[in-house]
Design a protein around this motif. Structure first.
Motif, PDB file in Angstrom:
ATOM      1  N   ALA A  69       2.795   2.217 -19.530  1.00  0.00           N
ATOM      2  CA  ALA A  69       1.646   2.975 -19.174  1.00  0.00           C
ATOM      3  C   ALA A  69       1.078   3.679 -17.703  1.00  0.00           C
ATOM      4  CB  ALA A  69      -0.030   3.359 -19.921  1.00  0.00           C
ATOM      5  N   GLY A  70       0.889   2.504 -16.886  1.00  0.00           N
ATOM      6  CA  GLY A  70       0.294   2.246 -15.644  1.00  0.00           C
ATOM      7  C   GLY A  70       1.773   3.179 -14.328  1.00  0.00           C
ATOM      8  N   ARG A  71       2.920   2.781 -15.011  1.00  0.00           N
ATOM      9  CA  ARG A  71       4.231   3.507 -14.555  1.00  0.00           C
ATOM     10  C   ARG A  71       3.864   4.978 -14.247  1.00  0.00           C
ATOM     11  NH1 ARG A  71       8.377   1.474 -16.686  1.00  0.00           N
ATOM     12  NH2 ARG A  71       8.381  -0.983 -15.936  1.00  0.00           N
ATOM     13  N   GLU A  72       4.086   5.491 -15.688  1.00  0.00           N
ATOM     14  CA  GLU A  72       3.826   7.143 -15.593  1.00  0.00           C
ATOM     15  C   GLU A  72       2.686   7.482 -14.842  1.00  0.00           C
ATOM     16  OE1 GLU A  72       4.703  10.742 -17.493  1.00  0.00           O
ATOM     17  OE2 GLU A  72       5.240   8.716 -17.076  1.00  0.00           O
ATOM     18  N   LEU A  73       1.437   6.903 -14.765  1.00  0.00           N
ATOM     19  CA  LEU A  73       0.097   7.242 -14.642  1.00  0.00           C
ATOM     20  C   LEU A  73      -0.274   7.305 -12.946  1.00  0.00           C
ATOM     21  CD1 LEU A  73      -2.228   6.845 -17.529  1.00  0.00           C
ATOM     22  CD2 LEU A  73      -0.899   9.066 -16.997  1.00  0.00           C
ATOM     23  N   GLY A  74       0.831   6.463 -11.980  1.00  0.00           N
ATOM     24  CA  GLY A  74       1.108   5.138 -10.816  1.00  0.00           C
ATOM     25  C   GLY A  74      -0.263   4.260 -10.636  1.00  0.00           C
ATOM     26  N   ILE A  75      -0.984   3.286 -11.713  1.00  0.00           N
ATOM     27  CA  ILE A  75      -1.933   3.228 -11.466  1.00  0.00           C
ATOM     28  C   ILE A  75      -1.535   1.607 -12.199  1.00  0.00           C
ATOM     29  CG2 ILE A  75      -3.710   4.432 -11.790  1.00  0.00           C
ATOM     30  CD1 ILE A  75      -4.687   3.741 -14.453  1.00  0.00           C
ATOM     31  N   SER A  76      -2.131   0.442 -11.556  1.00  0.00           N
ATOM     32  CA  SER A  76      -2.068  -0.971 -11.948  1.00  0.00           C
ATOM     33  C   SER A  76      -1.719  -0.816 -13.627  1.00  0.00           C
ATOM     34  CB  SER A  76      -2.711  -1.883 -11.557  1.00  0.00           C
ATOM     35  OG  SER A  76      -3.954  -2.462 -12.096  1.00  0.00           O
ATOM     36  N   ILE A 127       1.137  -1.168   0.100  1.00  0.00           N
ATOM     37  CA  ILE A 127      -0.110   0.310   0.531  1.00  0.00           C
ATOM     38  C   ILE A 127       1.115   1.143   0.149  1.00  0.00           C
ATOM     39  CG2 ILE A 127      -1.429   1.533   1.582  1.00  0.00           C
ATOM     40  CD1 ILE A 127      -3.286  -1.509   2.454  1.00  0.00           C
ATOM     41  N   VAL A 128       2.344   0.975   0.753  1.00  0.00           N
ATOM     42  CA  VAL A 128       2.887   2.213   0.487  1.00  0.00           C
ATOM     43  C   VAL A 128       3.332   2.834  -0.312  1.00  0.00           C
ATOM     44  CG1 VAL A 128       5.135   3.309   2.207  1.00  0.00           C
ATOM     45  CG2 VAL A 128       3.057   2.004   3.415  1.00  0.00           C
ATOM     46  N   GLU A 129       3.770   1.325  -0.911  1.00  0.00           N
ATOM     47  CA  GLU A 129       4.415   1.544  -2.426  1.00  0.00           C
ATOM     48  C   GLU A 129       3.947   2.394  -3.592  1.00  0.00           C
ATOM     49  OE1 GLU A 129       6.824  -1.735  -3.607  1.00  0.00           O
ATOM     50  OE2 GLU A 129       7.944  -2.382  -1.700  1.00  0.00           O
ATOM     51  N   ARG A 130       2.042   1.998  -3.044  1.00  0.00           N
ATOM     52  CA  ARG A 130       1.442   1.857  -4.516  1.00  0.00           C
ATOM     53  C   ARG A 130       1.183   3.312  -4.753  1.00  0.00           C
ATOM     54  NH1 ARG A 130      -3.350  -1.910  -5.217  1.00  0.00           N
ATOM     55  NH2 ARG A 130      -3.978  -0.519  -7.010  1.00  0.00           N
ATOM     56  N   ILE A 131       0.341   3.659  -2.888  1.00  0.00           N
ATOM     57  CA  ILE A 131       0.390   5.286  -2.639  1.00  0.00           C
ATOM     58  C   ILE A 131       1.928   6.494  -3.293  1.00  0.00           C
ATOM     59  CG2 ILE A 131      -0.296   6.767  -0.677  1.00  0.00           C
ATOM     60  CD1 ILE A 131      -1.823   4.688   0.431  1.00  0.00           C
ATOM     61  N   GLU A 132       2.504   5.625  -2.644  1.00  0.00           N
ATOM     62  CA  GLU A 132       3.945   7.164  -3.233  1.00  0.00           C
ATOM     63  C   GLU A 132       3.686   7.535  -4.404  1.00  0.00           C
ATOM     64  OE1 GLU A 132       7.084   5.770  -0.538  1.00  0.00           O
ATOM     65  OE2 GLU A 132       6.098   7.300   0.741  1.00  0.00           O
ATOM     66  N   GLY A 133       3.980   6.081  -5.235  1.00  0.00           N
ATOM     67  CA  GLY A 133       4.019   6.183  -6.947  1.00  0.00           C
ATOM     68  C   GLY A 133       2.591   6.758  -7.653  1.00  0.00           C
ATOM     69  N   ALA A 134       1.771   6.950  -6.891  1.00  0.00           N
ATOM     70  CA  ALA A 134       0.161   7.371  -7.349  1.00  0.00           C
ATOM     71  C   ALA A 134       0.570   8.848  -6.853  1.00  0.00           C
ATOM     72  CB  ALA A 134      -0.818   7.062  -6.269  1.00  0.00           C
ATOM     73  N   ILE A 135       1.165   8.897  -5.766  1.00  0.00           N
ATOM     74  CA  ILE A 135       0.900  10.743  -5.802  1.00  0.00           C
ATOM     75  C   ILE A 135       2.310  11.214  -6.590  1.00  0.00           C
ATOM     76  CG2 ILE A 135       1.839  12.542  -3.469  1.00  0.00           C
ATOM     77  CD1 ILE A 135       0.210  10.414  -1.384  1.00  0.00           C
ATOM     78  N   ARG A 136       3.361  10.728  -6.475  1.00  0.00           N
ATOM     79  CA  ARG A 136       4.051  11.533  -7.999  1.00  0.00           C
ATOM     80  C   ARG A 136       3.444  11.508  -8.651  1.00  0.00           C
ATOM     81  NH1 ARG A 136       7.794   7.345  -5.123  1.00  0.00           N
ATOM     82  NH2 ARG A 136       7.538   6.492  -7.103  1.00  0.00           N
ATOM     83  N   ALA A 137       2.974  10.163  -9.347  1.00  0.00           N
ATOM     84  CA  ALA A 137       2.707  10.460 -10.999  1.00  0.00           C
ATOM     85  C   ALA A 137       1.263  10.589 -10.921  1.00  0.00           C
ATOM     86  CB  ALA A 137       1.994   9.185 -11.278  1.00  0.00           C
ATOM     87  N   PHE A 138       0.798  11.618  -9.853  1.00  0.00           N
ATOM     88  CA  PHE A 138      -0.605  11.958  -9.820  1.00  0.00           C
ATOM     89  C   PHE A 138      -0.186  14.030 -10.409  1.00  0.00           C
ATOM     90  CE2 PHE A 138      -4.052  14.627  -7.956  1.00  0.00           C
ATOM     91  CZ  PHE A 138      -5.523  14.943  -8.775  1.00  0.00           C
ATOM     92  N   SER A 139       0.966  13.817  -9.460  1.00  0.00           N
ATOM     93  CA  SER A 139       1.406  15.272  -9.569  1.00  0.00           C
ATOM     94  C   SER A 139       2.253  16.105 -10.534  1.00  0.00           C
ATOM     95  CB  SER A 139       2.335  15.519  -8.427  1.00  0.00           C
ATOM     96  OG  SER A 139       1.914  15.886  -7.406  1.00  0.00           O
ATOM     97  N   ARG A 140       2.761  14.836 -11.176  1.00  0.00           N
ATOM     98  CA  ARG A 140       3.593  14.868 -12.424  1.00  0.00           C
ATOM     99  C   ARG A 140       2.167  15.155 -13.592  1.00  0.00           C
ATOM    100  NH1 ARG A 140       6.113  10.876 -11.760  1.00  0.00           N
ATOM    101  NH2 ARG A 140       4.943   9.028 -13.722  1.00  0.00           N
ATOM    102  N   ARG A 141       1.145  14.831 -13.658  1.00  0.00           N
ATOM    103  CA  ARG A 141       0.396  14.366 -14.895  1.00  0.00           C
ATOM    104  C   ARG A 141      -0.061  16.142 -14.512  1.00  0.00           C
ATOM    105  NH1 ARG A 141       1.199  12.019 -18.947  1.00  0.00           N
ATOM    106  NH2 ARG A 141      -0.768  12.854 -19.291  1.00  0.00           N
ATOM    107  N   ARG A 142      -0.537  16.482 -13.176  1.00  0.00           N
ATOM    108  CA  ARG A 142      -1.147  17.816 -13.406  1.00  0.00           C
ATOM    109  C   ARG A 142      -0.568  19.480 -13.075  1.00  0.00           C
ATOM    110  NH1 ARG A 142      -5.784  18.439 -10.017  1.00  0.00           N
ATOM    111  NH2 ARG A 142      -5.771  20.750  -9.494  1.00  0.00           N
TER     112      ARG A 142
END
Length: 207
Positions: free
Chosen positions: A167-174, A114-129
């Motif tokens: 694409a999943g890595r870039e967006l922080g999703i599976s 969960i920690v890994e996925r959340i941190e990946g999601a936060i980074r990707a979300f920030s990049r996309r915005r």
């Protein structure tokens, strides 16, 4: 811990054991965890501030997690939202993604994952915005069902040749979630295969 990602995380689950576990795991990773047992309590706080991420259970008292998700997304809520689902809720979780959830986390889950996925999601979300407005935001497909913002982001990447994993890595999703989005995009745009999909995108870029 990734520098710059520490902040508040909202956890919405009616199971005290789940709330306690997530509080311990995410708290040890440096996050301030704020827990809610129902959607009404969450919305009262969410109207005033937004976390770096939200974990929202499908089954909560009052409004369902999906209802809460739709309400927040209708307000263009500025935080990535994960749906927490049991094994029997996968189809519901897929529907949640179509409604704007970033991804879903299936119970039972491991804290480290969960920690890994959340941190990946936060980074990707920030990049996309930071990158918005992106190229795909300007694409229009007259006469076809509109794509969601997330579907446009996925379309941009797969049109650029990204694999589901990339694409999943870039967006922080599976990758599985990317595949769900891809299938829905093809259905909306009436593409029977990847070649047709690319042709539709190229036509839209030329228009």
């Amino acid at each position: 811990m990734i520098q710059g990602t520490v902040g508040e995380i909202f956890v919405v689950d009616d199971d005290p054991a789940v709330r306690e576990m997530l509080s311990l795991v995410l708290g040890s990773a440096g996050y301030e965890v704020i827990c809610f047992a129902d959607g009404a309590a969450l919305l009262a706080v969410a109207r005033a501030r937004s976390p770096v991420c939200m974990l929202l259970d499908v089954h909560i008292p009052g409004q369902s997690g999906i209802d809460i998700l739709k309400e927040l997304r209708a307000q263009d809520y500025p935080a990535p939202i994960f749906i927490i689902s049991g094994a029997g809720d996968i189809s519901m979780a897929v529907d949640a993604i179509k409604s704007g959830a970033l991804d879903f986390i299936e119970k039972p889950f491991r804290g480290t994952e969960i920690v890994e996925r959340i941190e990946g999601a936060i980074r990707a979300f920030s990049r996309r915005r930071e990158k918005l407005p992106c190229t795909s935001q300007s694409l229009h497909f007259p006469g076809r069902e509109p794509l969601t913002r997330r579907e446009r982001e996925v379309l941009e990447l797969i049109s650029a040749g990204f694999s589901n994993k990339e694409a999943g890595r870039e967006l922080g999703i599976s990758p599985r979630t990317i595949e769900d989005h891809r299938a829905n995009i093809m259905k909306k745009l009436g593409a029977r295969n990847a070649t047709e999909l690319l042709r539709i995108v190229l036509d839209a870029e030329r228009a």
